[in-house]
Design a protein around this motif. Sequence first.
Motif, PDB file in Angstrom:
ATOM      1  N   ARG A  70       0.837  -1.215   0.000  1.00 40.33           N
ATOM      2  CA  ARG A  70       0.000   0.000   0.000  1.00 40.33           C
ATOM      3  C   ARG A  70       0.864   1.254   0.000  1.00 40.33           C
ATOM      4  O   ARG A  70       0.581   2.224  -0.701  1.00 40.33           O
ATOM      5  N   LEU A  71       1.917   1.255   0.808  1.00 42.61           N
ATOM      6  CA  LEU A  71       2.808   2.418   0.867  1.00 42.61           C
ATOM      7  C   LEU A  71       3.521   2.624  -0.460  1.00 42.61           C
ATOM      8  O   LEU A  71       3.662   3.770  -0.923  1.00 42.61           O
ATOM      9  N   ASN A  72       3.957   1.545  -1.088  1.00 46.83           N
ATOM     10  CA  ASN A  72       4.620   1.668  -2.386  1.00 46.83           C
ATOM     11  C   ASN A  72       3.648   2.161  -3.456  1.00 46.83           C
ATOM     12  O   ASN A  72       4.017   2.981  -4.303  1.00 46.83           O
ATOM     13  N   GLU A  73       2.399   1.706  -3.417  1.00 48.82           N
ATOM     14  CA  GLU A  73       1.376   2.191  -4.352  1.00 48.82           C
ATOM     15  C   GLU A  73       1.074   3.666  -4.083  1.00 48.82           C
ATOM     16  O   GLU A  73       0.888   4.448  -5.020  1.00 48.82           O
ATOM     17  N   LEU A  74       1.022   4.016  -2.824  1.00 56.12           N
ATOM     18  CA  LEU A  74       0.765   5.400  -2.443  1.00 56.12           C
ATOM     19  C   LEU A  74       1.856   6.319  -2.988  1.00 56.12           C
ATOM     20  O   LEU A  74       1.564   7.410  -3.493  1.00 56.12           O
ATOM     21  N   LYS A  75       3.095   5.861  -2.897  1.00 60.99           N
ATOM     22  CA  LYS A  75       4.211   6.647  -3.445  1.00 60.99           C
ATOM     23  C   LYS A  75       4.012   6.904  -4.935  1.00 60.99           C
ATOM     24  O   LYS A  75       4.174   8.038  -5.398  1.00 60.99           O
ATOM     25  N   LYS A  76       3.644   5.869  -5.676  1.00 66.47           N
ATOM     26  CA  LYS A  76       3.434   6.019  -7.118  1.00 66.47           C
ATOM     27  C   LYS A  76       2.287   6.988  -7.401  1.00 66.47           C
ATOM     28  O   LYS A  76       2.392   7.841  -8.284  1.00 66.47           O
ATOM     29  N   ASP A  77       1.202   6.843  -6.654  1.00 68.13           N
ATOM     30  CA  ASP A  77       0.049   7.744  -6.834  1.00 68.13           C
ATOM     31  C   ASP A  77       0.441   9.198  -6.572  1.00 68.13           C
ATOM     32  O   ASP A  77       0.049  10.103  -7.311  1.00 68.13           O
ATOM     33  N   ILE A  78       1.197   9.420  -5.518  1.00 67.46           N
ATOM     34  CA  ILE A  78       1.625  10.773  -5.170  1.00 67.46           C
ATOM     35  C   ILE A  78       2.508  11.343  -6.264  1.00 67.46           C
ATOM     36  O   ILE A  78       2.329  12.494  -6.701  1.00 67.46           O
ATOM     37  N   GLN A 106       8.732  11.969   1.526  1.00 63.36           N
ATOM     38  CA  GLN A 106       9.915  11.837   2.372  1.00 63.36           C
ATOM     39  C   GLN A 106       9.617  10.953   3.575  1.00 63.36           C
ATOM     40  O   GLN A 106      10.430  10.098   3.951  1.00 63.36           O
ATOM     41  N   GLU A 107       8.462  11.144   4.167  1.00 58.87           N
ATOM     42  CA  GLU A 107       8.083  10.352   5.340  1.00 58.87           C
ATOM     43  C   GLU A 107       7.896   8.879   4.974  1.00 58.87           C
ATOM     44  O   GLU A 107       8.314   7.989   5.722  1.00 58.87           O
ATOM     45  N   ILE A 108       7.285   8.630   3.822  1.00 59.32           N
ATOM     46  CA  ILE A 108       7.112   7.247   3.370  1.00 59.32           C
ATOM     47  C   ILE A 108       8.475   6.628   3.078  1.00 59.32           C
ATOM     48  O   ILE A 108       8.734   5.477   3.455  1.00 59.32           O
ATOM     49  N   ASN A 109       9.340   7.380   2.424  1.00 60.95           N
ATOM     50  CA  ASN A 109      10.676   6.871   2.108  1.00 60.95           C
ATOM     51  C   ASN A 109      11.479   6.541   3.364  1.00 60.95           C
ATOM     52  O   ASN A 109      12.307   5.633   3.354  1.00 60.95           O
ATOM     53  N   GLN A 110      11.241   7.259   4.435  1.00 59.28           N
ATOM     54  CA  GLN A 110      11.922   6.954   5.693  1.00 59.28           C
ATOM     55  C   GLN A 110      11.388   5.660   6.304  1.00 59.28           C
ATOM     56  O   GLN A 110      12.129   4.939   6.970  1.00 59.28           O
ATOM     57  N   ALA A 111      10.110   5.373   6.080  1.00 57.81           N
ATOM     58  CA  ALA A 111       9.505   4.162   6.646  1.00 57.81           C
ATOM     59  C   ALA A 111       9.718   2.941   5.747  1.00 57.81           C
ATOM     60  O   ALA A 111       9.723   1.818   6.223  1.00 57.81           O
ATOM     61  N   VAL A 112       9.884   3.171   4.456  1.00 61.26           N
ATOM     62  CA  VAL A 112      10.096   2.085   3.497  1.00 61.26           C
ATOM     63  C   VAL A 112      11.507   2.215   2.956  1.00 61.26           C
ATOM     64  O   VAL A 112      11.798   3.120   2.179  1.00 61.26           O
ATOM     65  N   ASP A 113      12.366   1.320   3.376  1.00 61.81           N
ATOM     66  CA  ASP A 113      13.772   1.355   2.981  1.00 61.81           C
ATOM     67  C   ASP A 113      14.031   0.277   1.938  1.00 61.81           C
ATOM     68  O   ASP A 113      13.828  -0.908   2.205  1.00 61.81           O
ATOM     69  N   ALA A 118       9.962  -0.689   7.302  1.00 61.95           N
ATOM     70  CA  ALA A 118      10.534  -0.691   8.654  1.00 61.95           C
ATOM     71  C   ALA A 118       9.395  -0.265   9.574  1.00 61.95           C
ATOM     72  O   ALA A 118       9.109   0.926   9.712  1.00 61.95           O
ATOM     73  N   LEU A 119       8.739  -1.221  10.163  1.00 65.03           N
ATOM     74  CA  LEU A 119       7.518  -0.980  10.926  1.00 65.03           C
ATOM     75  C   LEU A 119       7.718   0.018  12.058  1.00 65.03           C
ATOM     76  O   LEU A 119       6.874   0.886  12.286  1.00 65.03           O
ATOM     77  N   ASP A 120       8.841  -0.059  12.742  1.00 61.73           N
ATOM     78  CA  ASP A 120       9.091   0.872  13.850  1.00 61.73           C
ATOM     79  C   ASP A 120       9.194   2.310  13.353  1.00 61.73           C
ATOM     80  O   ASP A 120       8.733   3.233  14.007  1.00 61.73           O
ATOM     81  N   ARG A 121       9.767   2.505  12.172  1.00 58.52           N
ATOM     82  CA  ARG A 121       9.850   3.856  11.599  1.00 58.52           C
ATOM     83  C   ARG A 121       8.465   4.373  11.213  1.00 58.52           C
ATOM     84  O   ARG A 121       8.170   5.547  11.381  1.00 58.52           O
ATOM     85  N   SER A 125       6.383   7.705  12.600  1.00 62.20           N
ATOM     86  CA  SER A 125       6.406   8.750  11.575  1.00 62.20           C
ATOM     87  C   SER A 125       5.163   9.636  11.665  1.00 62.20           C
ATOM     88  O   SER A 125       4.123   9.214  12.157  1.00 62.20           O
ATOM     89  N   PRO A 126       5.280  10.851  11.121  1.00 57.51           N
ATOM     90  CA  PRO A 126       4.125  11.767  11.104  1.00 57.51           C
ATOM     91  C   PRO A 126       3.262  11.623   9.848  1.00 57.51           C
ATOM     92  O   PRO A 126       2.563  12.552   9.468  1.00 57.51           O
ATOM     93  N   ILE A 127       3.302  10.455   9.204  1.00 54.88           N
ATOM     94  CA  ILE A 127       2.578  10.257   7.948  1.00 54.88           C
ATOM     95  C   ILE A 127       1.091  10.580   8.083  1.00 54.88           C
ATOM     96  O   ILE A 127       0.523  11.290   7.253  1.00 54.88           O
TER      97      ILE A 127
END
Length: 146
Positions: A70-78, A106-113, A118-121, A125-127
Amino acid sequence: MKKFMLLLIVLVSASMLGACSWFQEADQSLKYADQAKEHIQTLSDFAEQAPQMIQDAATDPETKKQLENRLNELKKDIEQFNLINAPTIAKDIHAQLVEKNKILLQEINQAVDNGHLALDRLQNSPILATISDITGLINRIENLGL
């Protein structure tokens, strides 16, 4: 009389071209408003589902993978939304959306490495707050359709 008719034809043609331009701008504004509302709805849907998914992902690898996707799809949509060429009337609101979207990326990129969550990130995060800021622009976007 011929000059008068020619002048009348020129005036009518000019006013029709102006009206066509106005209708075209209005149509572009409506299309942009629809795209922006769809984008914000996608973010809003994610924000509603994310807290439970984050909680479940801590113990369920399948949910973690779904959240990662979902986060990777969200990045593409954004990224795709940021490339939209907004009509003149929406340039200001689009610039604000793009600015907030860049923060969200930027926030998604910090959580998805490297494509892996990275679940803890993500938990820290302030996403979700950033998405809330973006959804706050919906009233201005809806006014573009007037």
